[in-house]
Write an enzyme that holds these catalytic residues in place. Structure first.
Site, PDB file in Angstrom:
ATOM      1  N   CYS A 242     -21.168  43.451  -0.620  1.00  0.00           N
ATOM      2  CA  CYS A 242     -20.128  44.044   0.231  1.00  0.00           C
ATOM      3  C   CYS A 242     -18.891  43.173   0.101  1.00  0.00           C
ATOM      4  O   CYS A 242     -18.628  42.625  -0.957  1.00  0.00           O
ATOM      5  CB  CYS A 242     -20.609  44.169   1.677  1.00  0.00           C
ATOM      6  SG  CYS A 242     -21.024  42.587   2.454  1.00  0.00           S
ATOM      7  N   GLY A 243     -18.119  43.021   1.158  1.00  0.00           N
ATOM      8  CA  GLY A 243     -16.948  42.166   1.099  1.00  0.00           C
ATOM      9  C   GLY A 243     -17.293  40.697   1.159  1.00  0.00           C
ATOM     10  O   GLY A 243     -16.886  39.908   0.305  1.00  0.00           O
TER      11      GLY A 243
END
Length: 283
Positions: A242-243
């Site tokens: 993800c981030g």
């Protein structure tokens, strides 16, 4: 002696209310906000929490102190020392929640699984579901508690680093699933962190975490299974990114709920991959 046993990685507000007084149960508030939110998770915990909930700070305190990237997984000894200060022992039954429904709590579920503790679950719907069920709320100074004795038993299959992922990236045995919004995955929306390239890993597929949730709750297991079957083969090892390693854990928990068993989270996620030039990026 308590006979409480957590049999699912997801519990309801009614289940938690029924077992809240069990001596081995520890409730953790794992609320975390994006850096530009202007909100203070620990302050909000002090103002409103499930009774006896302890604040679990995976962003600063229970994180690797020397890491170059945000809230990286600490060493087992660091993790054990910090959770003992929260009164957690190896016998504890742990329920984690956050104030946004389902957002950051799965990160703490995953951390405990990495450290070999299986008696941990996430509160489905988080604090909002607890309030909707008209359950009690506590504020003010938290309850004091005795330190626990926690033995961390590191489980390496739950986590992977950038170099390890790079080696496996083209293997048909794995599938990388990216929890970021599709616009970030395809590079049509810039990354929020400076110095991080736009795009995604070669062969990765987009599975935004919001597609696995409805109204702050996880979709039913059969619907989650369909989501994963659409983007991966049943026997593949799923690696989630993800981030910065938080919402990837939503995918990891959803995968376990769907019946998948080969589950791994890329801890550094796109913050590391996108900022490291030796790692390939495509749009």
């Amino acid at each position: 002696m308590s006979t409480l046993k957590i049999t699912s990685p997801l519990v309801s507000a009614s289940w938690l209310a029924e077992h809240l007084s069990e001596p081995e149960l520890v409730v953790l508030d794992a609320t975390w906000f994006l850096p530009d939110s202007g909100r203070d998770a620990q302050k909000e915990w002090q103002e409103k929490r499930i009774p006896n909930a302890r604040f679990f700070d995976f962003d600063k305190r229970i994180a690797h102190p020397a890491a170059s990237f945000p809230h990286m997984l600490p060493e087992p000894e660091h993790f054990a020392r910090e959770v003992e200060l929260l009164g957690i022992s190896s016998q504890s039954k742990i329920v984690v929640y956050d104030s946004q429904g389902i957002f950051s709590a799965p990160r703490v579920w995953w951390m405990f699984r990495v450290m070999g503790h299986s008696q941990v679950a996430v509160l489905d719907g988080g604090l909002p579901a607890w309030e909707v069920a008209s359950q009690p709320i506590e504020s003010g100074s938290p309850t004091t508690f005795s330190s626990g004795e926690f033995r961390a038993e590191y489980q390496p299959h739950w986590v992977i680093d950038g170099d390890g992922l790079l080696e496996k990236l083209n293997s048909p045995d794995i599938q990388v699933l990216d929890a970021r919004a599709a616009a970030r995955f395809y590079g049509t929306q810039p990354e929020p962190r400076k110095g991080v390239r736009s795009g995604h890993m070669p062969s990765a597929k987009s599975l935004p975490f919001g597609q696995l949730l409805k109204d702050g709750h996880f979709l039913p297991p059969e619907q989650l299974k369909k989501r994963f079957d659409a983007v991966s083969d049943i026997d593949q090892r799923l690696i989630f990114s993800c981030g910065s390693g938080v919402t990837a854990c939503i995918l990891a928990l959803a995968a376990e709920l769907s019946g998948r068993e080969r589950i791994t989270v890329y801890d550094g996620s796109w913050t590391e991959w996108g900022a490291t030039n030796k790692y390939p990026v495509v749009l």
